[in-house]
Write a protein that holds these residues in place. Structure first.
Motif, mmCIF file in Angstrom:
data_model
loop_
_atom_site.group_PDB
_atom_site.id
_atom_site.type_symbol
_atom_site.label_atom_id
_atom_site.label_comp_id
_atom_site.label_asym_id
_atom_site.label_seq_id
_atom_site.Cartn_x
_atom_site.Cartn_y
_atom_site.Cartn_z
ATOM 1 N N LYS A 1 48.196 63.019 12.213
ATOM 2 C CA LYS A 1 48.565 63.215 10.819
ATOM 3 C C LYS A 1 48.230 64.663 10.528
ATOM 4 C CE LYS A 1 47.478 61.565 6.165
ATOM 5 N NZ LYS A 1 46.630 60.582 5.448
ATOM 6 N N ASN A 2 49.271 65.452 10.292
ATOM 7 C CA ASN A 2 49.135 66.902 10.182
ATOM 8 C C ASN A 2 48.484 67.412 11.468
ATOM 9 O OD1 ASN A 2 50.345 66.844 7.572
ATOM 10 N ND2 ASN A 2 48.379 66.211 6.733
ATOM 11 N N ASP A 3 47.272 67.928 11.439
ATOM 12 C CA ASP A 3 46.617 68.424 12.651
ATOM 13 C C ASP A 3 45.489 67.509 13.129
ATOM 14 O OD1 ASP A 3 48.280 70.605 12.630
ATOM 15 O OD2 ASP A 3 46.822 71.978 11.774
ATOM 16 N N THR B 1 50.249 72.640 23.829
ATOM 17 C CA THR B 1 51.238 71.561 23.806
ATOM 18 C C THR B 1 51.445 71.054 22.390
ATOM 19 O OG1 THR B 1 50.634 70.931 26.053
ATOM 20 C CG2 THR B 1 51.804 69.282 24.748
ATOM 21 N N PHE B 2 50.359 70.879 21.648
ATOM 22 C CA PHE B 2 50.447 70.408 20.271
ATOM 23 C C PHE B 2 51.292 71.358 19.427
ATOM 24 C CE2 PHE B 2 48.876 70.295 15.897
ATOM 25 C CZ PHE B 2 49.089 68.958 15.595
ATOM 26 N N VAL C 1 55.956 61.735 5.305
ATOM 27 C CA VAL C 1 55.651 60.781 4.251
ATOM 28 C C VAL C 1 54.987 61.567 3.138
ATOM 29 C CG1 VAL C 1 54.421 58.673 3.632
ATOM 30 C CG2 VAL C 1 55.335 58.938 5.944
ATOM 31 N N LYS C 2 55.729 61.746 2.069
ATOM 32 C CA LYS C 2 55.280 62.571 0.947
ATOM 33 C C LYS C 2 54.915 63.951 1.479
ATOM 34 C CE LYS C 2 54.305 58.566 -1.760
ATOM 35 N NZ LYS C 2 53.429 57.723 -2.470
ATOM 36 N N TYR D 1 53.519 63.160 10.213
ATOM 37 C CA TYR D 1 52.972 62.370 11.310
ATOM 38 C C TYR D 1 53.737 62.730 12.576
ATOM 39 C CZ TYR D 1 50.665 59.432 7.842
ATOM 40 O OH TYR D 1 49.874 58.976 6.817
ATOM 41 N N MET D 2 52.996 63.052 13.641
ATOM 42 C CA MET D 2 53.598 63.323 14.935
ATOM 43 C C MET D 2 53.342 62.110 15.814
ATOM 44 S SD MET D 2 52.756 66.208 17.844
ATOM 45 C CE MET D 2 52.921 67.564 16.721
#
Length: 107
Positions: A27-29, A41-42, A67-68, A72-73
């Protein structure tokens, strides 16, 4: 249901239903589920504009859902080189959209 339980259920379902060995969710980082990928890689995965499949000895599928104000990755890996081909990927993307709706309902 809270965010963590929705994500755990999603990971369990995707690993059971499809040829997925591991599921990693950020979620984000922030790593929420799975094993962290290295920073290079991220950052590379973050720059990908659409769902992408990488193939070598194994297969990796990377996708993002928004989402808003949260991103999310989703990183799925399989030990089979032929994983994430054709219809299987289409069904997975459908599952990502369902996840996006469920998370949108709680955030």
């Amino acid at each position: 249901m809270n965010e963590q339980s929705i994500l755990k259920q999603f990971a369990k379902n995707i690993e059971t239903e499809f040829d997925v060995k591991t599921t990693t969710l950020y979620k984000n980082d922030t790593l929420l589920i799975g094993t962290a990928v290295n920073r290079v890689t991220f950052e590379y995965y973050k720059s990908i504009p659409q769902t992408t499949v990488f193939k070598s000895e194994t297969s990796c599928l990377v996708s993002m859902i928004k989402v808003k104000s949260e991103t999310y990755m989703i990183i799925l890996t399989s030990v089979h080189r032929t994983a994430f081909d054709g219809l299987e990927t289409k069904y997975m993307i459908s599952e990502f959209k369902k996840l996006q709706k469920r998370l949108g309902g709680i955030l």
